[in-house]
Write an enzyme that holds these catalytic residues in place. Sequence first.
Site, PDB file in Angstrom:
ATOM      1  N   THR A  83      18.550  16.293 -46.829  1.00  0.00           N
ATOM      2  CA  THR A  83      19.444  17.530 -46.215  1.00  0.00           C
ATOM      3  C   THR A  83      19.156  18.714 -47.329  1.00  0.00           C
ATOM      4  O   THR A  83      19.170  18.436 -48.496  1.00  0.00           O
ATOM      5  CB  THR A  83      20.566  17.200 -46.109  1.00  0.00           C
ATOM      6  OG1 THR A  83      21.327  17.157 -47.460  1.00  0.00           O
ATOM      7  CG2 THR A  83      20.847  16.100 -45.257  1.00  0.00           C
ATOM      8  N   HIS A  84      18.999  19.876 -46.824  1.00  0.00           N
ATOM      9  CA  HIS A  84      18.476  21.018 -47.656  1.00  0.00           C
ATOM     10  C   HIS A  84      17.542  20.930 -48.127  1.00  0.00           C
ATOM     11  O   HIS A  84      17.206  21.370 -49.440  1.00  0.00           O
ATOM     12  CB  HIS A  84      19.831  21.331 -48.795  1.00  0.00           C
ATOM     13  CG  HIS A  84      21.279  21.219 -47.754  1.00  0.00           C
ATOM     14  ND1 HIS A  84      21.698  22.394 -47.411  1.00  0.00           N
ATOM     15  CD2 HIS A  84      22.067  20.321 -47.885  1.00  0.00           C
ATOM     16  CE1 HIS A  84      23.039  22.166 -46.950  1.00  0.00           C
ATOM     17  NE2 HIS A  84      23.120  20.892 -47.088  1.00  0.00           N
TER      18      HIS A  84
ATOM     19  N   SER B 116     -11.277  24.566 -46.585  1.00  0.00           N
ATOM     20  CA  SER B 116     -11.246  25.826 -46.916  1.00  0.00           C
ATOM     21  C   SER B 116     -12.672  26.373 -47.334  1.00  0.00           C
ATOM     22  O   SER B 116     -13.540  25.616 -47.644  1.00  0.00           O
ATOM     23  CB  SER B 116     -10.531  25.704 -48.394  1.00  0.00           C
ATOM     24  OG  SER B 116     -10.813  27.011 -49.162  1.00  0.00           O
TER      25      SER B 116
ATOM     26  N   LYS C  47     -10.186  21.408 -51.174  1.00  0.00           N
ATOM     27  CA  LYS C  47      -9.237  21.248 -49.815  1.00  0.00           C
ATOM     28  C   LYS C  47      -9.374  20.965 -48.717  1.00  0.00           C
ATOM     29  O   LYS C  47     -10.474  21.082 -48.081  1.00  0.00           O
ATOM     30  CB  LYS C  47      -8.362  22.778 -49.952  1.00  0.00           C
ATOM     31  CG  LYS C  47      -7.690  22.989 -51.076  1.00  0.00           C
ATOM     32  CD  LYS C  47      -6.960  24.304 -50.920  1.00  0.00           C
ATOM     33  CE  LYS C  47      -5.723  24.130 -49.908  1.00  0.00           C
ATOM     34  NZ  LYS C  47      -5.383  25.507 -49.361  1.00  0.00           N
TER      35      LYS C  47
ATOM     36  N   ASN D 288      -7.055  21.385 -45.163  1.00  0.00           N
ATOM     37  CA  ASN D 288      -5.932  21.989 -44.644  1.00  0.00           C
ATOM     38  C   ASN D 288      -5.406  21.582 -43.155  1.00  0.00           C
ATOM     39  O   ASN D 288      -6.249  21.437 -42.400  1.00  0.00           O
ATOM     40  CB  ASN D 288      -6.424  23.565 -44.474  1.00  0.00           C
ATOM     41  CG  ASN D 288      -6.549  24.217 -45.863  1.00  0.00           C
ATOM     42  OD1 ASN D 288      -6.440  24.015 -46.991  1.00  0.00           O
ATOM     43  ND2 ASN D 288      -7.878  25.044 -45.688  1.00  0.00           N
TER      44      ASN D 288
ATOM     45  N   GLU E 157      -0.202  23.634 -38.265  1.00  0.00           N
ATOM     46  CA  GLU E 157       0.157  24.826 -38.376  1.00  0.00           C
ATOM     47  C   GLU E 157       0.242  25.619 -37.253  1.00  0.00           C
ATOM     48  O   GLU E 157       1.075  26.513 -36.906  1.00  0.00           O
ATOM     49  CB  GLU E 157      -0.373  25.443 -39.628  1.00  0.00           C
ATOM     50  CG  GLU E 157      -0.203  24.909 -41.079  1.00  0.00           C
ATOM     51  CD  GLU E 157      -1.017  25.465 -42.034  1.00  0.00           C
ATOM     52  OE1 GLU E 157      -0.611  25.363 -43.240  1.00  0.00           O
ATOM     53  OE2 GLU E 157      -2.155  25.855 -41.935  1.00  0.00           O
TER      54      GLU E 157
ATOM     55  N   GLN F 289       5.438  42.722 -12.090  1.00  0.00           N
ATOM     56  CA  GLN F 289       4.078  42.266 -12.226  1.00  0.00           C
ATOM     57  C   GLN F 289       3.893  41.806 -13.783  1.00  0.00           C
ATOM     58  O   GLN F 289       2.998  41.020 -13.974  1.00  0.00           O
ATOM     59  CB  GLN F 289       2.999  43.396 -11.981  1.00  0.00           C
ATOM     60  CG  GLN F 289       1.719  43.505 -12.457  1.00  0.00           C
ATOM     61  CD  GLN F 289       0.846  44.338 -11.608  1.00  0.00           C
ATOM     62  OE1 GLN F 289       0.878  44.445 -10.439  1.00  0.00           O
ATOM     63  NE2 GLN F 289       0.136  45.055 -12.351  1.00  0.00           N
TER      64      GLN F 289
ATOM     65  N   LYS G  74       3.792  37.965 -15.362  1.00  0.00           N
ATOM     66  CA  LYS G  74       2.658  37.132 -15.263  1.00  0.00           C
ATOM     67  C   LYS G  74       1.974  37.149 -16.474  1.00  0.00           C
ATOM     68  O   LYS G  74       1.659  35.783 -16.884  1.00  0.00           O
ATOM     69  CB  LYS G  74       1.706  37.588 -13.853  1.00  0.00           C
ATOM     70  CG  LYS G  74       2.240  37.796 -12.587  1.00  0.00           C
ATOM     71  CD  LYS G  74       1.146  37.894 -11.601  1.00  0.00           C
ATOM     72  CE  LYS G  74       0.632  39.409 -11.631  1.00  0.00           C
ATOM     73  NZ  LYS G  74      -0.225  39.612 -10.394  1.00  0.00           N
TER      74      LYS G  74
HETATM   75  N1  ARG Z   1       0.377  42.573  -8.306  1.00  0.00           N
HETATM   76  C1  ARG Z   1       1.667  42.795  -7.767  1.00  0.00           C
HETATM   77  C2  ARG Z   1       2.486  41.735  -8.530  1.00  0.00           C
HETATM   78  O1  ARG Z   1       2.041  40.824  -9.180  1.00  0.00           O
HETATM   79  C3  ARG Z   1       1.720  42.188  -6.376  1.00  0.00           C
HETATM   80  C4  ARG Z   1       2.615  43.184  -5.742  1.00  0.00           C
HETATM   81  C5  ARG Z   1       2.641  44.594  -5.372  1.00  0.00           C
HETATM   82  N2  ARG Z   1       3.381  45.146  -4.622  1.00  0.00           N
HETATM   83  C6  ARG Z   1       3.571  46.459  -4.338  1.00  0.00           C
HETATM   84  N3  ARG Z   1       4.687  46.666  -3.453  1.00  0.00           N
HETATM   85  N4  ARG Z   1       3.253  47.225  -5.063  1.00  0.00           N
HETATM   86  O2  ARG Z   1       3.904  42.049  -8.516  1.00  0.00           O
END
Ligand code: ARG
Length: 432
Positions: free
Chosen positions: A157-158, A280, A286, A288, A293, A324, A327
């Site tokens: 611990t610690h 290395s 060494k 690594n 990591e 958008q 994503k």
């Molecule tokens: N590429 C857009 C997204 O991933 C799709 C939707 C676009 N819709 C719009 N009304 N401009 O959100």
Amino acid sequence: MSDLLWQKPGVAVDAQIQAFLAGDDVILDREFFLHDIRASGAHARGLERIGILSADELAALERELRQLAEDFQSGEFVLDDRYEDGHSAIEARLVERLGDAGKKIHTGRSRNDQVLVATRLWLKEKLARVVELSRQTVRIALDRAQAEADVPLPGYTHLQRAVVSSLGMWWAAWAEAFIDNARRAADTLALVDCNPLGTAAGYGVNLPLDREHPTAELGFSRIQLSPVYAQLSRGKFELAALEALGSSTLDLRRLAWDLSLFTSAEFGFVTLPAQYTTGSSIMPNKRNPDVIELMRAVHASVAAARTEVELLLSLPSGYHRDLQASKGAIFHGFGRGLAALELLPALLGNLDWNTDRMQAAIDAGMYATDVAVEQAAAGVPFRDAYRAAAESVDTAGAGRTPQASLAVRVSPGAAADLRLDILRARLQELGD
Ligand code: ARG
């Protein structure tokens, strides 16, 4: 970018502005493209069921969607900046190949529910992978907990030597952690397992869409009913999925830390198979532990993705183009997170312990807690026993061995009562 599907006569499209709007969307949509095609097929079949498409039109669309998927996979079709995004690229291709039948596929849907369903299918796949990799990790940790149960390991611990621990306890900890991580990913999978397709731009459409059929066909367990909520859930579900992934990568970060310390010359408890280390470029002596990591580093990416999505969601209800950007976050978070988790089971299966070094690191003071608790069990008030043990720390080890200390660590879950059967039963509940 040619022929934007929403383009109006007389309005000039500014290339720089369009490039900004598209961002890296076409690149990211490559990740979701096959899911989008799959959901487009389901949507087309739904349209045929309510008489919007004829059987022939549906057959043609199905054929072209299949062909597009093949061309995409073979590299024949490249999703690039000729298109605004993957969703409109699918439509453009269908129109190009089929004319009017192609123009019909977007009836009753919006790119807003189109992208939602594609990313939803993708999230489900990724969460299922987190469940599976967590389960594999648990299986190895449980097997090794059983096989190496009684091997002494210093408990810290610690970062200070604290009490005698065991490999059984170390492995059981990761087993229980990853059972919880699998559980959390499975629960999150169940949460997001609902179909947004058929909610259109977020307000439904004036058509009696058959939403049940595509829902079943795409393997969703329920319809996401409210069109308005479908849009609210974009980002919120991504956040939940990243949270679930983060449980695993957070534990992974701490596990990687243990291994980093344990492989150092100062500890010398663990040897990694050579393929997990690199040389290395300047210090010939060494090796690594780069793999562990970089495994430790991935939680930063998952946390960054989570933060990015969370900050994006500062929005009123309804669709906004801001969404958008979620994503990129899920692509980055899951891309990095899963790549690390993919390597974890084999790493755990292959690491070796240097038991002599572990045993040698157990010093006399590490029995002091045993001494105090023993006295307390014999009736001495614990605080008095504690004080007495503190005064004789240097001699606490006299006549004691790590093995004997572990043999009497009978509190449930501790070395002498690991109850791995309970953990195995929980693993089985997860479908193992
Ligand atoms: N590429 C857009 C997204 O991933 C799709 C939707 C676009 N819709 C719009 N009304 N401009 O959100």
